[in-house]
Write an enzyme that holds these catalytic residues in place. Structure first.
Site, PDB file in Angstrom:
ATOM      1  CG  ASN A 215      -1.983   1.030   1.225  1.00  0.00           C
ATOM      2  OD1 ASN A 215      -2.748   1.103   0.267  1.00  0.00           O
ATOM      3  ND2 ASN A 215      -2.074   1.835   2.267  1.00  0.00           N
ATOM      4  CG  HIS A 256      -4.302  10.206   1.203  1.00  0.00           C
ATOM      5  ND1 HIS A 256      -5.445  10.281   1.967  1.00  0.00           N
ATOM      6  CD2 HIS A 256      -3.581   9.166   1.702  1.00  0.00           C
ATOM      7  CE1 HIS A 256      -5.423   9.328   2.894  1.00  0.00           C
ATOM      8  NE2 HIS A 256      -4.308   8.640   2.746  1.00  0.00           N
ATOM      9  CD  GLU A 287      -4.290   4.951   3.554  1.00  0.00           C
ATOM     10  OE1 GLU A 287      -3.989   6.127   3.881  1.00  0.00           O
ATOM     11  OE2 GLU A 287      -3.543   3.976   3.787  1.00  0.00           O
ATOM     12  CG  ASP A 289      -8.353  11.938   2.120  1.00  0.00           C
ATOM     13  OD1 ASP A 289      -7.439  12.114   1.287  1.00  0.00           O
ATOM     14  OD2 ASP A 289      -8.116  11.714   3.323  1.00  0.00           O
TER      15      ASP A 289
END
Length: 395
Positions: A215, A256, A287, A289
């Protein structure tokens, strides 16, 4: 004539009988607006998930957090409670309670769980880093400690975790020194590059059935494929691990993003997902956003500054999801928190201040990004969007 009259009377009687039966109104299918993200994602066999703040999850004064986490998402990730400093704050003493709480929440709501994270250079317990620093923990002992940690944690949750982030953020960034991408951080410094293959092998031995992921962030699109291209570096590393028989099953791209940057289009992102898939690897966005700078105008409520940021945020969410949908080995799409009320962004990005990064605002009102994600899930289909191809754990 008599026969006709008799037949006519029979027809009238039958019509009367039919008319006497109440007509059942057809049940109206739910509209797109009425369906959850998880229901729409299920059409594609795609797990749609969120990172979960367990403090917010148990907050009786904030029931909406728990309700949305349960209803909108089919997968959950522990935001912090499975990281090493949380699980083993004192050497040899594990605090399983908060992680078990999340596992139970997922079980009750028929959700998958992504395990995050086994090996990372951040959020390590003080006893570990201080022991290495003062020399009381040597290299071989450190390797044994890492193996024991991975084995203990993975066995504890065996059968309950669908995907593990085994190694997280091992690659450097092009703005580091040197600018050529290399392995960075605590574990590379003290154990050398072999720790990555070791970690995957230890995790596989502890759970033969969980999917094992590498990751990292800033790996959404290829650059020039040169020494400072982080995405290319991770791709090359994954290819070598795979060729060496290391049981790596997938690569997670964190996602992100920020509205102030020149980000990518869906075809650029899809190119990377397809490249990993060609290696026989699953992919996932882990993840997601999209943060924005909180200027004075944004803070003052100026729509001229707020609206472009909301639109850019929605576009970035959509780009990643469209690419994921188009790649049949992209198995999950996880947002890193779903409400600005419990977002990590303002606490981390403070100079300049940033925020507005999630699908819901601080009052749990869905933003444009939420509706765009919902629309992408609802309106995608054949021939370019097909059900997921399941990944078998590599032995």
């Amino acid at each position: 004539m008599k026969r006709f009259l008799t037949a006519g009377a029979g027809v009238l009687m039958l019509a009367g009988t039919l008319n006497a039966v109440p007509v059942q109104a057809e049940e109206r299918p739910p509209t797109v607006a009425e369906q959850s993200l998880r229901a729409l994602a299920a059409r594609h066999d795609l797990a749609i998930g969120t990172a979960v703040d367990t403090d917010a999850l148990r907050d009786a004064a904030d029931p909406q957090y728990r309700a949305l986490a349960a209803s909108q998402f089919s997968s959950v990730t522990a935001e912090n409670v499975m990281k090493w400093e949380s699980l083993e704050p004192t050497r040899g003493t594990y605090n399983w309670g908060p992680a078990d709480e999340l596992i139970e929440f997922a079980r009750k709501n028929r959700q998958q769980v992504r395990g995050h994270v086994l090996v990372w250079q951040n959020q390590l317990p003080a006893w570990l880093t201080q022991g290495v620093s003062d020399g009381t923990i040597g290299k071989e002992q450190l390797r044994d400690i890492l193996r024991n940690h991975i084995t203990t944690v993975v066995k504890r949750f065996k059968g309950k975790i669908s995907q593990w982030d085994v190694v997280n953020e091992a690659a450097s960034d092009p703005w580091d020194t040197p600018s050529s991408i290399h392995l960075k951080g605590f574990w590379a410094q003290h154990l050398g590059p072999g720790y990555i293959a070791d970690a995957f092998r230890w995790a596989r031995a502890a759970d033969p059935d969980a999917l094992l992921f590498y990751n990292d962030y800033n790996i959404e699109a290829f650059g020039d494929r040169g020494p400072s291209d982080k995405t290319w570096y991770v791709y090359t590393m994954a290819r070598r691990l795979r060729a060496s028989g290391v049981p790596i099953d997938g690569v997670g791209s964190q996602g992100h993003l920020g509205t102030q940057y020149g980000n990518y289009d869906a075809l650029q992102v899809l190119e990377v997902l397809d490249a990993f898939s060609d290696l026989g690897l699953a992919t996932a966005f882990t993840e997601v956003d999209v943060r924005s700078q909180m200027t004075d105008g944004v803070r003052a409520g100026d729509s001229n500054e707020i609206n472009p940021r909301l639109q850019a945020s929605a576009s970035n969410y959509s780009v990643l999801l469209q690419a994921c949908l188009a790649n049949r080995r992209c198995l999950s799409y996880t947002v890193w928190g779903f409400t600005d009320r419990h977002s990590w962004v303002p606490g981390w990005f403070s100079d300049p201040p940033e925020g507005m990064a999630t699908l819901y605002d601080e009052s749990y009102r869905p933003k444009r990004a939420y509706n765009v994600v919902k629309a992408d899930l609802a309106f995608s289909g054949p021939p370019y969007v097909l059900p997921r191809v399941s990944q078998k754990p590599r032995r």
